[in-house]
Scaffold this active site. Structure first.
Site, PDB file in Angstrom:
ATOM      1  N   ASN A   9      -4.957-100.667  11.064  1.00  0.00           N
ATOM      2  CA  ASN A   9      -5.763-101.778  10.550  1.00  0.00           C
ATOM      3  C   ASN A   9      -7.141-101.203  10.239  1.00  0.00           C
ATOM      4  O   ASN A   9      -7.912-100.915  11.153  1.00  0.00           O
ATOM      5  CB  ASN A   9      -5.840-102.873  11.630  1.00  0.00           C
ATOM      6  CG  ASN A   9      -6.854-103.960  11.278  1.00  0.00           C
ATOM      7  OD1 ASN A   9      -7.309-104.057  10.137  1.00  0.00           O
ATOM      8  ND2 ASN A   9      -7.205-104.780  12.268  1.00  0.00           N
ATOM      9  N   TRP A  10      -7.400-101.036   8.948  1.00  0.00           N
ATOM     10  CA  TRP A  10      -8.675-100.411   8.559  1.00  0.00           C
ATOM     11  C   TRP A  10      -9.865-101.361   8.653  1.00  0.00           C
ATOM     12  O   TRP A  10     -11.001-100.944   8.481  1.00  0.00           O
ATOM     13  CB  TRP A  10      -8.570 -99.865   7.136  1.00  0.00           C
ATOM     14  CG  TRP A  10      -7.852 -98.552   7.047  1.00  0.00           C
ATOM     15  CD1 TRP A  10      -7.320 -97.839   8.088  1.00  0.00           C
ATOM     16  CD2 TRP A  10      -7.594 -97.795   5.854  1.00  0.00           C
ATOM     17  NE1 TRP A  10      -6.754 -96.675   7.604  1.00  0.00           N
ATOM     18  CE2 TRP A  10      -6.908 -96.625   6.240  1.00  0.00           C
ATOM     19  CE3 TRP A  10      -7.870 -97.982   4.497  1.00  0.00           C
ATOM     20  CZ2 TRP A  10      -6.500 -95.651   5.322  1.00  0.00           C
ATOM     21  CZ3 TRP A  10      -7.475 -97.031   3.580  1.00  0.00           C
ATOM     22  CH2 TRP A  10      -6.791 -95.870   3.987  1.00  0.00           C
ATOM     23  N   LYS A  11      -9.589-102.644   8.867  1.00  0.00           N
ATOM     24  CA  LYS A  11     -10.679-103.633   8.934  1.00  0.00           C
ATOM     25  C   LYS A  11     -11.563-103.500   7.687  1.00  0.00           C
ATOM     26  O   LYS A  11     -11.046-103.242   6.603  1.00  0.00           O
ATOM     27  CB  LYS A  11     -11.468-103.479  10.242  1.00  0.00           C
ATOM     28  CG  LYS A  11     -10.521-103.482  11.447  1.00  0.00           C
ATOM     29  CD  LYS A  11     -11.221-103.606  12.771  1.00  0.00           C
ATOM     30  CE  LYS A  11     -10.169-103.598  13.892  1.00  0.00           C
ATOM     31  NZ  LYS A  11     -10.723-103.809  15.219  1.00  0.00           N
ATOM     32  N   HIS A  96      -5.738-112.182  13.518  1.00  0.00           N
ATOM     33  CA  HIS A  96      -6.430-111.145  14.287  1.00  0.00           C
ATOM     34  C   HIS A  96      -7.580-111.800  15.063  1.00  0.00           C
ATOM     35  O   HIS A  96      -8.201-112.742  14.567  1.00  0.00           O
ATOM     36  CB  HIS A  96      -6.960-110.064  13.340  1.00  0.00           C
ATOM     37  CG  HIS A  96      -7.473-108.867  14.073  1.00  0.00           C
ATOM     38  ND1 HIS A  96      -8.721-108.837  14.634  1.00  0.00           N
ATOM     39  CD2 HIS A  96      -6.888-107.678  14.364  1.00  0.00           C
ATOM     40  CE1 HIS A  96      -8.885-107.663  15.240  1.00  0.00           C
ATOM     41  NE2 HIS A  96      -7.790-106.947  15.093  1.00  0.00           N
ATOM     42  N   GLU A  98     -10.529-110.972  15.464  1.00  0.00           N
ATOM     43  CA  GLU A  98     -11.810-111.010  14.741  1.00  0.00           C
ATOM     44  C   GLU A  98     -11.839-112.184  13.762  1.00  0.00           C
ATOM     45  O   GLU A  98     -12.879-112.783  13.519  1.00  0.00           O
ATOM     46  CB  GLU A  98     -12.045-109.669  14.026  1.00  0.00           C
ATOM     47  CG  GLU A  98     -12.431-108.586  15.031  1.00  0.00           C
ATOM     48  CD  GLU A  98     -12.016-107.171  14.654  1.00  0.00           C
ATOM     49  OE1 GLU A  98     -11.687-106.915  13.482  1.00  0.00           O
ATOM     50  OE2 GLU A  98     -12.015-106.317  15.560  1.00  0.00           O
ATOM     51  N   GLU A 165      -2.804-108.050  21.553  1.00  0.00           N
ATOM     52  CA  GLU A 165      -4.080-107.340  21.562  1.00  0.00           C
ATOM     53  C   GLU A 165      -5.056-108.030  22.507  1.00  0.00           C
ATOM     54  O   GLU A 165      -5.726-108.998  22.111  1.00  0.00           O
ATOM     55  CB  GLU A 165      -4.672-107.321  20.145  1.00  0.00           C
ATOM     56  CG  GLU A 165      -3.806-106.615  19.136  1.00  0.00           C
ATOM     57  CD  GLU A 165      -4.631-106.092  17.960  1.00  0.00           C
ATOM     58  OE1 GLU A 165      -4.613-104.882  17.742  1.00  0.00           O
ATOM     59  OE2 GLU A 165      -5.302-106.898  17.291  1.00  0.00           O
ATOM     60  N   GLY A 171     -11.542-101.996  20.283  1.00  0.00           N
ATOM     61  CA  GLY A 171     -12.745-101.275  19.891  1.00  0.00           C
ATOM     62  C   GLY A 171     -13.670-100.919  21.049  1.00  0.00           C
ATOM     63  O   GLY A 171     -14.820-100.550  20.841  1.00  0.00           O
ATOM     64  N   SER A 204      -7.640-100.067  21.429  1.00  0.00           N
ATOM     65  CA  SER A 204      -8.030 -98.708  21.814  1.00  0.00           C
ATOM     66  C   SER A 204      -6.856 -97.735  21.947  1.00  0.00           C
ATOM     67  O   SER A 204      -6.832 -96.899  22.852  1.00  0.00           O
ATOM     68  CB  SER A 204      -8.875 -98.738  23.095  1.00  0.00           C
ATOM     69  OG  SER A 204     -10.048 -99.481  22.882  1.00  0.00           O
ATOM     70  N   GLY A 225      -6.772 -99.818  15.273  1.00  0.00           N
ATOM     71  CA  GLY A 225      -7.990-100.000  14.494  1.00  0.00           C
ATOM     72  C   GLY A 225      -8.706 -98.669  14.300  1.00  0.00           C
ATOM     73  O   GLY A 225      -8.354 -97.858  13.443  1.00  0.00           O
ATOM     74  N   GLY A 226      -9.700 -98.424  15.138  1.00  0.00           N
ATOM     75  CA  GLY A 226     -10.568 -97.252  15.006  1.00  0.00           C
ATOM     76  C   GLY A 226      -9.839 -95.937  14.751  1.00  0.00           C
ATOM     77  O   GLY A 226     -10.210 -95.175  13.850  1.00  0.00           O
TER      78      GLY A 226
HETATM   79  P1  PGA Z   1      -8.967-100.691  18.027  1.00  0.00           P
HETATM   80  O1  PGA Z   1      -8.621-102.044  17.210  1.00  0.00           O
HETATM   81  O2  PGA Z   1      -7.761 -99.810  17.924  1.00  0.00           O
HETATM   82  O3  PGA Z   1     -10.175-100.131  17.342  1.00  0.00           O
HETATM   83  O4  PGA Z   1      -9.240-101.101  19.437  1.00  0.00           O
HETATM   84  C1  PGA Z   1      -7.367-102.631  17.288  1.00  0.00           C
HETATM   85  C2  PGA Z   1      -7.299-103.839  16.393  1.00  0.00           C
HETATM   86  O5  PGA Z   1      -8.300-104.545  16.252  1.00  0.00           O
HETATM   87  O6  PGA Z   1      -6.242-104.128  15.806  1.00  0.00           O
END
Ligand code: PGA
Length: 241
Positions: A9-11, A96, A98, A165, A171, A204, A225-226
């Site tokens: 997930n590149w956000k 998600h 966010e 999640e 993150g 993470s 994500g990251g």
């Molecule tokens: P992260 O994000 O791997 O940076 O913790 C995961 C996500 O938001 O899907």
């Protein structure tokens, strides 16, 4: 059989040129990964064209990060399922944390988005998970069960992926203890009628913890994500043992 799905997930990261640069490094590094592992990149809308062109003929599946429930209309800033499928998008993240936290998504809007995705042939990745406060108050299970119950009203469990999640692990570098993630995912599975739904863990995930995560019996994949932003790291995750 539950499919293994490793999704990035590149956000809101990567311009088109940065996306191309990533793919150039990434694609050659995942040749050896077992074929049955599905690799998905959920990229910003502006990267869909360039990524879909560069994926032509290889094993990566294209994903988006949101979808609106109407086919078209006066919904500034939104995107419809048909706009995505026309570009070759197969997967879409829905709900998600966010989106829920910063953009007012509720279980009801999540449900509408899931329906729209499925009726256009997209496979939604439904995200659920609790905050730190909810976990500390002993409410994690209730919160997750509610998100599932309300989010999945009228939703087919055939073309569906779920990602657990825990919000406090996103993150933050603080991964949920793997046994606990596995336990919660087992609990999620117990709420479903289709035993073959792929359920991912997210929060993470990195090359250094992927082997342990994927060794858990209930965990069928990860949403990253990251660590999906750097080609070497994401390849390290795709190529887990
Ligand atoms: P992260 O994000 O791997 O940076 O913790 C995961 C996500 O938001 O899907």
């Amino acid at each position: 059989m539950r499919k293994v799905i490793i999704a990035g997930n590149w956000k809101m990261y990567k311009t088109q040129s940065e996306a191309s640069e990533f793919l150039m490094k990434f694609i050659s590094q995942i040749d050896e990964a077992p074929e049955e592992r599905e690799v998905v990149l959920c990229v910003p809308f502006t990267d869909l064209t360039i990524v879909s062109k560069s994926l032509h003929g290889n094993r990566i599946r294209l994903g988006a990060q949101n979808v609106h429930w109407e086919e078209c209309g006066a919904f500034t800033g939104e995107i419809s399922a048909n706009m995505l499928t026309e570009m070759g998008v197969r997967y879409v993240i829905v709900g998600h944390s966010e989106r829920r936290q910063y953009f007012g998504e509720t279980d009801e809007t999540v449900n509408l988005r899931l329906k729209a995705a499925q009726s256009s042939g997209l496979i939604p990745i439904l995200c659920v998970g609790e905050t730190k406060q909810q976990r500390d108050a002993g409410e994690a299970e209730r919160v997750i069960i509610n998100q599932l119950k309300n989010g999945l009203v009228g939703i087919s469990q055939d073309k569906l992926v779920i990602a657990y999640e825990p919000i406090w692990a996103i993150g933050t570098g603080e991964t949920c203890e793997v046994k606990e993630a596995d336990r919660v995912i087992g609990l999620i599975r117990a709420q479903l009628t289709n035993p073959n739904v792929t359920i991912q863990y997210g929060g993470s995930v990195k090359p250094s913890n992927i082997d342990e995560i994927m060794a858990q019996p209930q965990i069928d994949g990860v949403l990253v994500g990251g660590a999906s932003l750097a080609a070497d790291d994401f390849a390290g995750i795709v190529n887990y043992k």
